[in-house]
Design a protein around this motif. Structure first.
Motif, PDB file in Angstrom:
ATOM      1  N   THR A 186       0.612   2.419  10.691  1.00  0.00           N
ATOM      2  CA  THR A 186      -0.491   2.721  11.604  1.00  0.00           C
ATOM      3  C   THR A 186      -1.842   2.315  11.028  1.00  0.00           C
ATOM      4  N   ASN A 187      -1.872   1.994   9.728  1.00  0.00           N
ATOM      5  CA  ASN A 187      -3.118   1.575   9.083  1.00  0.00           C
ATOM      6  C   ASN A 187      -2.978   0.142   8.563  1.00  0.00           C
ATOM      7  N   VAL A 217      -6.073  -4.596   3.200  1.00  0.00           N
ATOM      8  CA  VAL A 217      -7.162  -4.431   2.221  1.00  0.00           C
ATOM      9  C   VAL A 217      -6.590  -4.082   0.850  1.00  0.00           C
ATOM     10  N   PHE A 218      -5.619  -3.191   0.824  1.00  0.00           N
ATOM     11  CA  PHE A 218      -4.972  -2.819  -0.436  1.00  0.00           C
ATOM     12  C   PHE A 218      -4.336  -4.048  -1.089  1.00  0.00           C
ATOM     13  N   ALA A 219      -3.616  -4.836  -0.297  1.00  0.00           N
ATOM     14  CA  ALA A 219      -2.965  -6.030  -0.834  1.00  0.00           C
ATOM     15  C   ALA A 219      -4.000  -7.021  -1.362  1.00  0.00           C
ATOM     16  N   PHE A 220      -5.127  -7.135  -0.672  1.00  0.00           N
ATOM     17  CA  PHE A 220      -6.188  -8.010  -1.178  1.00  0.00           C
ATOM     18  C   PHE A 220      -6.692  -7.494  -2.525  1.00  0.00           C
ATOM     19  N   GLY A 221      -6.815  -6.181  -2.662  1.00  0.00           N
ATOM     20  CA  GLY A 221      -7.255  -5.599  -3.926  1.00  0.00           C
ATOM     21  C   GLY A 221      -6.309  -5.945  -5.065  1.00  0.00           C
ATOM     22  N   VAL A 222      -5.005  -5.888  -4.809  1.00  0.00           N
ATOM     23  CA  VAL A 222      -4.010  -6.268  -5.823  1.00  0.00           C
ATOM     24  C   VAL A 222      -4.185  -7.741  -6.186  1.00  0.00           C
ATOM     25  N   PRO A 274      -5.771   5.333   2.913  1.00  0.00           N
ATOM     26  CA  PRO A 274      -6.317   4.223   3.704  1.00  0.00           C
ATOM     27  C   PRO A 274      -7.773   4.427   4.123  1.00  0.00           C
ATOM     28  N   GLU A 275      -8.110   5.646   4.500  1.00  0.00           N
ATOM     29  CA  GLU A 275      -9.467   5.903   4.989  1.00  0.00           C
ATOM     30  C   GLU A 275     -10.523   5.760   3.909  1.00  0.00           C
ATOM     31  N   GLN A 276     -10.120   5.754   2.651  1.00  0.00           N
ATOM     32  CA  GLN A 276     -11.077   5.606   1.553  1.00  0.00           C
ATOM     33  C   GLN A 276     -11.299   4.139   1.159  1.00  0.00           C
ATOM     34  N   ARG A 277     -10.517   3.249   1.722  1.00  0.00           N
ATOM     35  CA  ARG A 277     -10.704   1.822   1.444  1.00  0.00           C
ATOM     36  C   ARG A 277     -11.749   1.233   2.384  1.00  0.00           C
ATOM     37  N   ALA A 311       0.837  -1.197   0.000  1.00  0.00           N
ATOM     38  CA  ALA A 311       0.000   0.000   0.000  1.00  0.00           C
ATOM     39  C   ALA A 311       0.878   1.256   0.000  1.00  0.00           C
ATOM     40  N   PRO A 312       0.348   2.380  -0.524  1.00  0.00           N
ATOM     41  CA  PRO A 312       1.151   3.610  -0.592  1.00  0.00           C
ATOM     42  C   PRO A 312       1.763   4.022   0.735  1.00  0.00           C
ATOM     43  N   GLU A 313       1.015   3.883   1.823  1.00  0.00           N
ATOM     44  CA  GLU A 313       1.527   4.325   3.125  1.00  0.00           C
ATOM     45  C   GLU A 313       2.722   3.494   3.582  1.00  0.00           C
ATOM     46  N   LYS A 314       2.787   2.243   3.151  1.00  0.00           N
ATOM     47  CA  LYS A 314       3.920   1.400   3.547  1.00  0.00           C
ATOM     48  C   LYS A 314       5.227   1.899   2.944  1.00  0.00           C
ATOM     49  N   TRP A 315       5.139   2.488   1.756  1.00  0.00           N
ATOM     50  CA  TRP A 315       6.353   3.021   1.126  1.00  0.00           C
ATOM     51  C   TRP A 315       6.926   4.182   1.941  1.00  0.00           C
ATOM     52  N   ASP A 316       6.083   4.788   2.784  1.00  0.00           N
ATOM     53  CA  ASP A 316       6.536   5.868   3.664  1.00  0.00           C
ATOM     54  C   ASP A 316       6.926   5.342   5.040  1.00  0.00           C
TER      55      ASP A 316
END
Length: 274
Positions: free
Chosen positions: A187-188, A194-199, A253-256, A178-183
């Protein structure tokens, strides 16, 4: 715990990861087991973490731990004959059998939803490395999915030090991050799953990863690019499922959606395949 004597050990080829995997047969026991052994220092940490996590999980769709030898870092798991979801996608099976693919993804969604809610676990769990290689489809139950590889998992609110300490890819496969992990933001964790499941769902339904290339290109795509929806690309995907997959891939994250909502969407549409 004293490990039974091993009569036979057969090395297994693996798609990803660095752990050594073997199919073993114990003396006086008729059933085989999967043995995971470390190749390097970080593997020792990962295997120890998986053993710790599996001590507190009793979910029927999560491969159980049989035994762990802390001195040698050898982890024994239940052996399941089958193929990974990644192998099914590569063999075009997932595209040819959309109803079966839907059911497998439904199983994964329900399992992750249970983990996030702490159902059949000691407390809520973030898998932290969801990907098609970590979903095992048993030969005996070809429309089921078993979640495997808890080496990078953690209990909510208890991020292990090795996640932050390891400098080389501590968070799983880049294409699923997920994008936040690259930073370095964990915390999410639930929404990162959920993002990984989407991929994973996008890949299973289309045969193509939504983000691909070298690490720099993948990071840029994940941060800035929205892939075309499966249904608009002409793939045989239910409209509701295409929408839910794209919502899982939202940048913020909050939009997923939550994983419970994703699982419910898959369950509600399963009957459309007959």
């Amino acid at each position: 715990m004293k490990i039974p004597s091993i009569n036979k050990q057969e090395p297994l080829q693996v798609e990803a990861g660095v752990s050594k995997l073997s199919k073993v047969e114990f003396a006086r026991n008729p059933w085989p087991a999967l043995l995971k052994e470390p190749r390097n220092f970080w593997d020792e940490i990962f295997i120890a973490n998986e053993a710790y996590m599996l001590d507190e999980i009793t979910h029927p769709r999560i491969r159980p731990k049989l035994a762990y030898d802390a001195a040698s870092h050898r982890l024994f798991l239940e052996y399941v004959e089958g193929k990974t979801l990644n192998e099914l996608v590569q063999a075009k099976v997932a595209l040819k059998e959309p109803g079966r693919t839907h059911k497998i993804l439904q199983c994964v969604a329900e399992t992750v939803a249970d983990m996030h809610a702490g159902i059949l676990c000691d407390r809520p769990i973030i898998h932290n490395d969801l990907k098609s290689m970590n979903v095992l489809v048993p030969a005996a139950l070809p429309a089921e999915g078993i979640l495997i590889d808890f080496t990078h998992s953690y209990f909510a609110g208890n991020l292990p030090p090795f996640i932050a300490d390891k400098k080389q890819d501590p968070t799983g496969t880049a294409k699923y991050m997920a994008p936040e992990k690259w930073d370095g933001d964990y915390t999410n964790g639930f929404k990162s799953d959920v993002f990984a499941f989407g991929v994973m769902a996008y890949y299973a339904c289309t045969g193509k990863l939504p983000f691909d290339g070298d690490a720099a290109r993948i990071e840029k795509q994940i941060r800035e690019t929205t892939p075309p929806s499966p249904i608009k690309s002409g793939f045989n995907v239910l409209r509701n499922i295409s929408v839910i997959i794209m919502s899982c891939l939202e940048k913020k994250p909050e939009q997923r959606p939550g994983m419970e909502y994703v699982a419910r969407c898959y369950a509600d549409t399963a009957g459309l395949f007959g």
